[in-house]
Design a protein around this motif. Structure first.
Motif, PDB file in Angstrom:
ATOM      1  N   LEU A 115      13.288  47.397  51.434  1.00 28.04           N
ATOM      2  CA  LEU A 115      13.909  46.218  52.062  1.00 28.04           C
ATOM      3  C   LEU A 115      13.161  44.947  51.678  1.00 28.04           C
ATOM      4  O   LEU A 115      13.777  43.897  51.461  1.00 28.04           O
ATOM      5  CB  LEU A 115      13.962  46.387  53.578  1.00 28.04           C
ATOM      6  CG  LEU A 115      14.969  47.413  54.086  1.00 28.04           C
ATOM      7  CD1 LEU A 115      14.880  47.549  55.603  1.00 28.04           C
ATOM      8  CD2 LEU A 115      16.404  47.046  53.690  1.00 28.04           C
ATOM      9  N   GLU A 116      11.836  45.034  51.557  1.00 27.40           N
ATOM     10  CA  GLU A 116      11.072  43.862  51.116  1.00 27.40           C
ATOM     11  C   GLU A 116      11.464  43.463  49.697  1.00 27.40           C
ATOM     12  O   GLU A 116      11.468  42.280  49.356  1.00 27.40           O
ATOM     13  CB  GLU A 116       9.564  44.128  51.210  1.00 27.40           C
ATOM     14  CG  GLU A 116       9.055  44.063  52.643  1.00 27.40           C
ATOM     15  CD  GLU A 116       7.609  44.543  52.815  1.00 27.40           C
ATOM     16  OE1 GLU A 116       6.909  44.719  51.791  1.00 27.40           O
ATOM     17  OE2 GLU A 116       7.190  44.747  53.958  1.00 27.40           O
ATOM     18  N   VAL A 171      15.205  41.929  50.039  1.00 27.77           N
ATOM     19  CA  VAL A 171      15.421  40.735  50.869  1.00 27.77           C
ATOM     20  C   VAL A 171      15.398  39.458  50.017  1.00 27.77           C
ATOM     21  O   VAL A 171      15.932  38.437  50.431  1.00 27.77           O
ATOM     22  CB  VAL A 171      14.392  40.666  52.021  1.00 27.77           C
ATOM     23  CG1 VAL A 171      13.046  40.166  51.534  1.00 27.77           C
ATOM     24  CG2 VAL A 171      14.908  39.804  53.170  1.00 27.77           C
ATOM     25  N   PRO A 184      16.776  37.058  47.304  1.00 30.04           N
ATOM     26  CA  PRO A 184      18.086  36.902  46.665  1.00 30.04           C
ATOM     27  C   PRO A 184      18.060  37.011  45.137  1.00 30.04           C
ATOM     28  O   PRO A 184      19.029  37.497  44.547  1.00 30.04           O
ATOM     29  CB  PRO A 184      18.547  35.505  47.113  1.00 30.04           C
ATOM     30  CG  PRO A 184      17.337  34.817  47.654  1.00 30.04           C
ATOM     31  CD  PRO A 184      16.389  35.877  48.109  1.00 30.04           C
ATOM     32  N   ARG A 206      17.981  40.673  44.442  1.00 28.04           N
ATOM     33  CA  ARG A 206      19.313  41.273  44.656  1.00 28.04           C
ATOM     34  C   ARG A 206      20.247  40.907  43.506  1.00 28.04           C
ATOM     35  O   ARG A 206      21.108  41.696  43.110  1.00 28.04           O
ATOM     36  CB  ARG A 206      19.915  40.801  45.978  1.00 28.04           C
ATOM     37  CG  ARG A 206      19.319  41.489  47.186  1.00 28.04           C
ATOM     38  CD  ARG A 206      20.290  41.510  48.367  1.00 28.04           C
ATOM     39  NE  ARG A 206      20.799  40.203  48.736  1.00 28.04           N
ATOM     40  CZ  ARG A 206      20.121  39.255  49.360  1.00 28.04           C
ATOM     41  NH1 ARG A 206      18.866  39.466  49.692  1.00 28.04           N
ATOM     42  NH2 ARG A 206      20.673  38.104  49.664  1.00 28.04           N
ATOM     43  N   PHE A 209      17.907  56.869  49.345  1.00 27.94           N
ATOM     44  CA  PHE A 209      18.372  55.892  50.351  1.00 27.94           C
ATOM     45  C   PHE A 209      19.900  55.826  50.328  1.00 27.94           C
ATOM     46  O   PHE A 209      20.483  54.846  49.842  1.00 27.94           O
ATOM     47  CB  PHE A 209      17.765  54.509  50.067  1.00 27.94           C
ATOM     48  CG  PHE A 209      16.264  54.501  50.099  1.00 27.94           C
ATOM     49  CD1 PHE A 209      15.592  54.429  51.308  1.00 27.94           C
ATOM     50  CD2 PHE A 209      15.534  54.606  48.930  1.00 27.94           C
ATOM     51  CE1 PHE A 209      14.204  54.448  51.357  1.00 27.94           C
ATOM     52  CE2 PHE A 209      14.147  54.627  48.961  1.00 27.94           C
ATOM     53  CZ  PHE A 209      13.480  54.546  50.169  1.00 27.94           C
ATOM     54  N   PRO A 210      20.542  56.852  50.870  1.00 27.57           N
ATOM     55  CA  PRO A 210      22.005  56.937  50.738  1.00 27.57           C
ATOM     56  C   PRO A 210      22.722  55.705  51.295  1.00 27.57           C
ATOM     57  O   PRO A 210      22.452  55.275  52.420  1.00 27.57           O
ATOM     58  CB  PRO A 210      22.345  58.189  51.559  1.00 27.57           C
ATOM     59  CG  PRO A 210      21.085  58.978  51.624  1.00 27.57           C
ATOM     60  CD  PRO A 210      19.974  57.972  51.618  1.00 27.57           C
ATOM     61  N   GLY A 211      23.582  55.154  50.485  1.00 31.18           N
ATOM     62  CA  GLY A 211      24.440  54.064  50.941  1.00 31.18           C
ATOM     63  C   GLY A 211      23.837  52.670  50.865  1.00 31.18           C
ATOM     64  O   GLY A 211      24.563  51.680  50.954  1.00 31.18           O
ATOM     65  N   LEU A 212      22.532  52.592  50.693  1.00 31.91           N
ATOM     66  CA  LEU A 212      21.885  51.274  50.775  1.00 31.91           C
ATOM     67  C   LEU A 212      22.265  50.371  49.596  1.00 31.91           C
ATOM     68  O   LEU A 212      22.614  49.202  49.784  1.00 31.91           O
ATOM     69  CB  LEU A 212      20.364  51.434  50.860  1.00 31.91           C
ATOM     70  CG  LEU A 212      19.572  50.149  51.076  1.00 31.91           C
ATOM     71  CD1 LEU A 212      20.039  49.393  52.307  1.00 31.91           C
ATOM     72  CD2 LEU A 212      18.074  50.447  51.194  1.00 31.91           C
ATOM     73  N   ALA A 266      25.707  49.083  49.894  1.00 37.03           N
ATOM     74  CA  ALA A 266      25.863  48.111  50.975  1.00 37.03           C
ATOM     75  C   ALA A 266      25.313  46.740  50.593  1.00 37.03           C
ATOM     76  O   ALA A 266      25.721  45.724  51.155  1.00 37.03           O
ATOM     77  CB  ALA A 266      25.156  48.620  52.238  1.00 37.03           C
ATOM     78  N   VAL A 267      24.410  46.723  49.627  1.00 35.93           N
ATOM     79  CA  VAL A 267      23.713  45.470  49.314  1.00 35.93           C
ATOM     80  C   VAL A 267      24.228  44.794  48.042  1.00 35.93           C
ATOM     81  O   VAL A 267      24.302  43.572  47.982  1.00 35.93           O
ATOM     82  CB  VAL A 267      22.184  45.744  49.206  1.00 35.93           C
ATOM     83  CG1 VAL A 267      21.454  44.594  48.547  1.00 35.93           C
ATOM     84  CG2 VAL A 267      21.616  46.010  50.598  1.00 35.93           C
ATOM     85  N   ARG A 295      27.206  41.567  47.032  1.00 34.96           N
ATOM     86  CA  ARG A 295      27.439  40.792  48.241  1.00 34.96           C
ATOM     87  C   ARG A 295      26.569  39.547  48.236  1.00 34.96           C
ATOM     88  O   ARG A 295      25.886  39.251  49.199  1.00 34.96           O
ATOM     89  CB  ARG A 295      27.112  41.608  49.479  1.00 34.96           C
ATOM     90  CG  ARG A 295      28.056  42.755  49.721  1.00 34.96           C
ATOM     91  CD  ARG A 295      27.879  43.211  51.139  1.00 34.96           C
ATOM     92  NE  ARG A 295      28.000  42.061  52.015  1.00 34.96           N
ATOM     93  CZ  ARG A 295      28.977  41.892  52.874  1.00 34.96           C
ATOM     94  NH1 ARG A 295      29.918  42.774  53.011  1.00 34.96           N
ATOM     95  NH2 ARG A 295      29.020  40.804  53.625  1.00 34.96           N
TER      96      ARG A 295
END
Lengths: 109, 109
Positions: free
Chosen positions: B27-28, B31, B33, B36, B98-101, B104-105, B108
Motif C-alpha cells: 500500500l505504501e 499510495v 500517484p 500507480r 494480494f487477490p483483487g488489489l 482495484a487500483v 483508476r
C-alpha cells in the motif's frame, strides 16, 4: 441565555458523497495500519460499533482522528446513539465506488 | 586492473519473494500517484517496457526511485535488454499474493 442542546445528528459533520472521493484519498486513508484495523473490525462485526468497542494501540484522541479520516474518505458512517458515537462501514456504497478494494485490503493485517 | 564488465543481470538486485512482502509495504508503494501511473501503464501494455517508454511527470532520477520502490514491493520485475532497463508487472504472482488489489487500483487515476 440557554444554549440549545444539539442532537447527535448535528454533532457529526455531513458524510461525503462517494462520487466525490478519489482513489488517492481512499488509499491515503487505508495506508495507515490503525485505520485498516478499524475497517477490518467493522467489516468483521457486520454491525455498527462505538469507538470504544474497537481496541486500538493509540490514544483516544489519535483514534478520533483516524475515525475522522475514514469518515472523510467515505469509508465509514458515524451517528450517535445517546452519548455513544457509532461507526459503520459504508460497505455497499464503497464497493460500488471502488469495486474489490475493500475485500482486497480487509482481513490482511 | 580491468574491472570486469557486469552483465545486466548483475546490475539489478534480486527481486523479493512475494511471500515475504506485507500489505503495508504494497500500500505504501501504491499510495503514490506516480507509482500507480507506472503500474497502470504496465498493466495496460501487457508487455515489458523500458523506463523511458513510460511518460512520467517527474525527473529521471525520481522515476528511477519510483521503479525501485515498486520492485522492492514485489510489483514489478526488472531486467536489462542491452542498455535498456525493462520493467514488467509481476501480475500473476502479485494477484496470487494480494487477490483483487491490482485490479482495484489500476486504471483508476
Amino acid at each position: 441565555m440557554v444554549t440549545p442542546r444539539r442532537s447527535g445528528q448535528e454533532r457529526i459533520p455531513p458524510h461525503p458523497d462517494l462520487r466525490t472521493i478519489g482513489l488517492q484519498q481512499v488509499l491515503e486513508a487505508l495506508v495507515d495500519p490503525v485505520r485498516r484495523q478499524i475497517v477490518s473490525v467493522l467489516h468483521a462485526a457486520e454491525q455498527d460499533l462505538n469507538c470504544g468497542a474497537i481496541e486500538l494501540p493509540v490514544s483516544k484522541s489519535t483514534a478520533t482522528h483516524h475515525f475522522h479520516v475514514l469518515r472523510e474518505a467515505g469509508l465509514i458512517r458515524q451517528h450517535y446513539v445517546g452519548t455513544s458515537r457509532m461507526n459503520g462501514l459504508r460497505r455497499e456504497e464503497f464497493d460500488e465506488a471502488f469495486p474489490g478494494l475493500l475485500q482486497a485490503v480487509v482481513g490482511r493485517q
